[in-house]
Design a protein around this motif. Sequence first.
Motif, PDB file in Angstrom:
ATOM      1  N   GLU A  49      -8.862  10.124 -37.120  1.00 18.61           N
ATOM      2  CA  GLU A  49      -8.997   9.885 -38.569  1.00 18.61           C
ATOM      3  C   GLU A  49      -7.800   9.648 -39.583  1.00 18.61           C
ATOM      4  O   GLU A  49      -8.113   8.718 -40.280  1.00 18.61           O
ATOM      5  CB  GLU A  49      -9.499  11.591 -39.234  1.00 18.61           C
ATOM      6  CG  GLU A  49     -10.741  12.037 -38.613  1.00 18.61           C
ATOM      7  CD  GLU A  49     -11.176  13.375 -38.770  1.00 18.61           C
ATOM      8  OE1 GLU A  49     -10.010  14.151 -39.089  1.00 18.61           O
ATOM      9  OE2 GLU A  49     -12.305  13.914 -38.751  1.00 18.61           O
ATOM     10  N   GLU A  50      -6.824   9.758 -38.967  1.00 17.54           N
ATOM     11  CA  GLU A  50      -5.664   9.145 -40.002  1.00 17.54           C
ATOM     12  C   GLU A  50      -5.601   7.709 -39.521  1.00 17.54           C
ATOM     13  O   GLU A  50      -5.377   7.001 -40.675  1.00 17.54           O
ATOM     14  CB  GLU A  50      -4.475   9.869 -39.600  1.00 17.54           C
ATOM     15  CG  GLU A  50      -4.103  11.554 -39.787  1.00 17.54           C
ATOM     16  CD  GLU A  50      -2.905  11.948 -39.290  1.00 17.54           C
ATOM     17  OE1 GLU A  50      -2.106  11.247 -38.834  1.00 17.54           O
ATOM     18  OE2 GLU A  50      -2.932  13.384 -39.421  1.00 17.54           O
ATOM     19  N   ALA A  51      -5.783   7.385 -38.529  1.00 18.88           N
ATOM     20  CA  ALA A  51      -5.733   5.812 -38.349  1.00 18.88           C
ATOM     21  C   ALA A  51      -6.449   5.150 -39.054  1.00 18.88           C
ATOM     22  O   ALA A  51      -6.336   4.010 -39.474  1.00 18.88           O
ATOM     23  CB  ALA A  51      -5.576   5.746 -36.674  1.00 18.88           C
ATOM     24  N   LEU A  52      -8.051   5.849 -38.962  1.00 20.97           N
ATOM     25  CA  LEU A  52      -9.128   5.094 -39.445  1.00 20.97           C
ATOM     26  C   LEU A  52      -9.000   5.238 -41.039  1.00 20.97           C
ATOM     27  O   LEU A  52      -9.144   3.957 -41.849  1.00 20.97           O
ATOM     28  CB  LEU A  52     -10.284   5.508 -39.054  1.00 20.97           C
ATOM     29  CG  LEU A  52     -11.078   5.501 -37.938  1.00 20.97           C
ATOM     30  CD1 LEU A  52     -11.960   6.451 -37.510  1.00 20.97           C
ATOM     31  CD2 LEU A  52     -11.044   3.916 -37.692  1.00 20.97           C
ATOM     32  N   ALA A  78     -17.867   4.876 -40.252  1.00 20.16           N
ATOM     33  CA  ALA A  78     -17.562   6.154 -40.655  1.00 20.16           C
ATOM     34  C   ALA A  78     -18.081   7.241 -39.831  1.00 20.16           C
ATOM     35  O   ALA A  78     -17.707   8.357 -39.856  1.00 20.16           O
ATOM     36  CB  ALA A  78     -18.457   6.434 -41.882  1.00 20.16           C
ATOM     37  N   SER A  79     -18.588   6.974 -38.523  1.00 25.23           N
ATOM     38  CA  SER A  79     -19.016   7.920 -37.581  1.00 25.23           C
ATOM     39  C   SER A  79     -18.313   7.855 -36.371  1.00 25.23           C
ATOM     40  O   SER A  79     -18.720   8.389 -35.480  1.00 25.23           O
ATOM     41  CB  SER A  79     -20.643   7.656 -37.422  1.00 25.23           C
ATOM     42  OG  SER A  79     -21.411   7.726 -38.529  1.00 25.23           O
ATOM     43  N   VAL A 119      -9.071  10.417 -24.189  1.00 31.54           N
ATOM     44  CA  VAL A 119      -8.467  10.770 -23.325  1.00 31.54           C
ATOM     45  C   VAL A 119      -7.383  11.918 -23.801  1.00 31.54           C
ATOM     46  O   VAL A 119      -7.272  13.058 -23.222  1.00 31.54           O
ATOM     47  CB  VAL A 119      -7.303   9.901 -22.730  1.00 31.54           C
ATOM     48  CG1 VAL A 119      -6.320  10.150 -21.971  1.00 31.54           C
ATOM     49  CG2 VAL A 119      -8.074   8.722 -22.297  1.00 31.54           C
ATOM     50  N   PHE A 120      -6.973  11.965 -25.039  1.00 36.14           N
ATOM     51  CA  PHE A 120      -6.147  12.933 -25.581  1.00 36.14           C
ATOM     52  C   PHE A 120      -6.627  13.858 -26.547  1.00 36.14           C
ATOM     53  O   PHE A 120      -6.153  14.961 -26.764  1.00 36.14           O
ATOM     54  CB  PHE A 120      -4.997  12.389 -26.456  1.00 36.14           C
ATOM     55  CG  PHE A 120      -4.129  11.459 -25.654  1.00 36.14           C
ATOM     56  CD1 PHE A 120      -3.358  11.758 -24.462  1.00 36.14           C
ATOM     57  CD2 PHE A 120      -4.103  10.026 -25.689  1.00 36.14           C
ATOM     58  CE1 PHE A 120      -2.631  11.105 -23.632  1.00 36.14           C
ATOM     59  CE2 PHE A 120      -3.272   9.060 -25.001  1.00 36.14           C
ATOM     60  CZ  PHE A 120      -2.788   9.640 -23.898  1.00 36.14           C
ATOM     61  N   GLY A 121      -7.873  13.724 -26.915  1.00 32.79           N
ATOM     62  CA  GLY A 121      -8.451  14.497 -28.106  1.00 32.79           C
ATOM     63  C   GLY A 121      -7.906  13.976 -29.464  1.00 32.79           C
ATOM     64  O   GLY A 121      -8.288  13.080 -29.741  1.00 32.79           O
ATOM     65  N   GLU A 122      -7.204  14.859 -30.111  1.00 31.97           N
ATOM     66  CA  GLU A 122      -6.750  14.644 -31.392  1.00 31.97           C
ATOM     67  C   GLU A 122      -7.431  13.995 -32.335  1.00 31.97           C
ATOM     68  O   GLU A 122      -7.133  12.617 -32.702  1.00 31.97           O
ATOM     69  CB  GLU A 122      -5.368  13.701 -30.818  1.00 31.97           C
ATOM     70  CG  GLU A 122      -4.325  14.388 -30.023  1.00 31.97           C
ATOM     71  CD  GLU A 122      -3.291  13.479 -29.738  1.00 31.97           C
ATOM     72  OE1 GLU A 122      -2.211  14.017 -29.264  1.00 31.97           O
ATOM     73  OE2 GLU A 122      -3.481  12.240 -29.822  1.00 31.97           O
TER      74      GLU A 122
END
Length: 201
Positions: A185-188, A100-101, A177-180
């Motif tokens: 969050e979407e992938a998690l 979660a974190s 590396v990319f930020g984003e």
Amino acid sequence: MSDSAPPPGEQSRSRKRVKNYGTGRAALLDAAVRVVAKGGLRGLTYRAVAQEAGVTHGLVVHHFGSRDALIEEAVSHAIHTSLGSSSLDVGTGDPADFSASLVDMVESDPELQAFQYELLLEARRRPELLPGLRSLYEEYFEATRRELDRMLPGTVDRGTYRLVFAALEGLVLHQLVFGEREVTEEALTRLRELLADLARR
């Protein structure tokens, strides 16, 4: 050999360079992490750590005795700090709580994550680093296995928990590396959905 005090005219300039990170062992390890994150392992010297921490060169020598001991303790410190802030092993058994974190961990201390990747790459050139890194990474793997055991039926095999950890590590690297943040969050969210599906089966 200890560092000498600066001449009177240099004192004000020296004070400006001193950082208020503290002088305890943990503060020196944090400084070592920042030094490696910024300049790679080759830049890790007693003097670089002392300058980063705002302490004397002699204090770093006193605490660690050798550069290898400093590296070993910095790796252990980084992994335990990272484990503590990642919610990887929260113990709830609920897929919705898994890691979660993680996103906040990367944003709050990117140098800690960069340090670990620098060490992994350096271990390809310096195989003597591998045994220590491997044993410490086992703590990551074991924390992942324990949490998956709490949420999934049956025994979680090594391939599964290593796959899940690899996904998390890749997400950390890409966010670093990319930020984003939103992509992480979407992938998690998708990973948690997959784990919830497995738990229901």
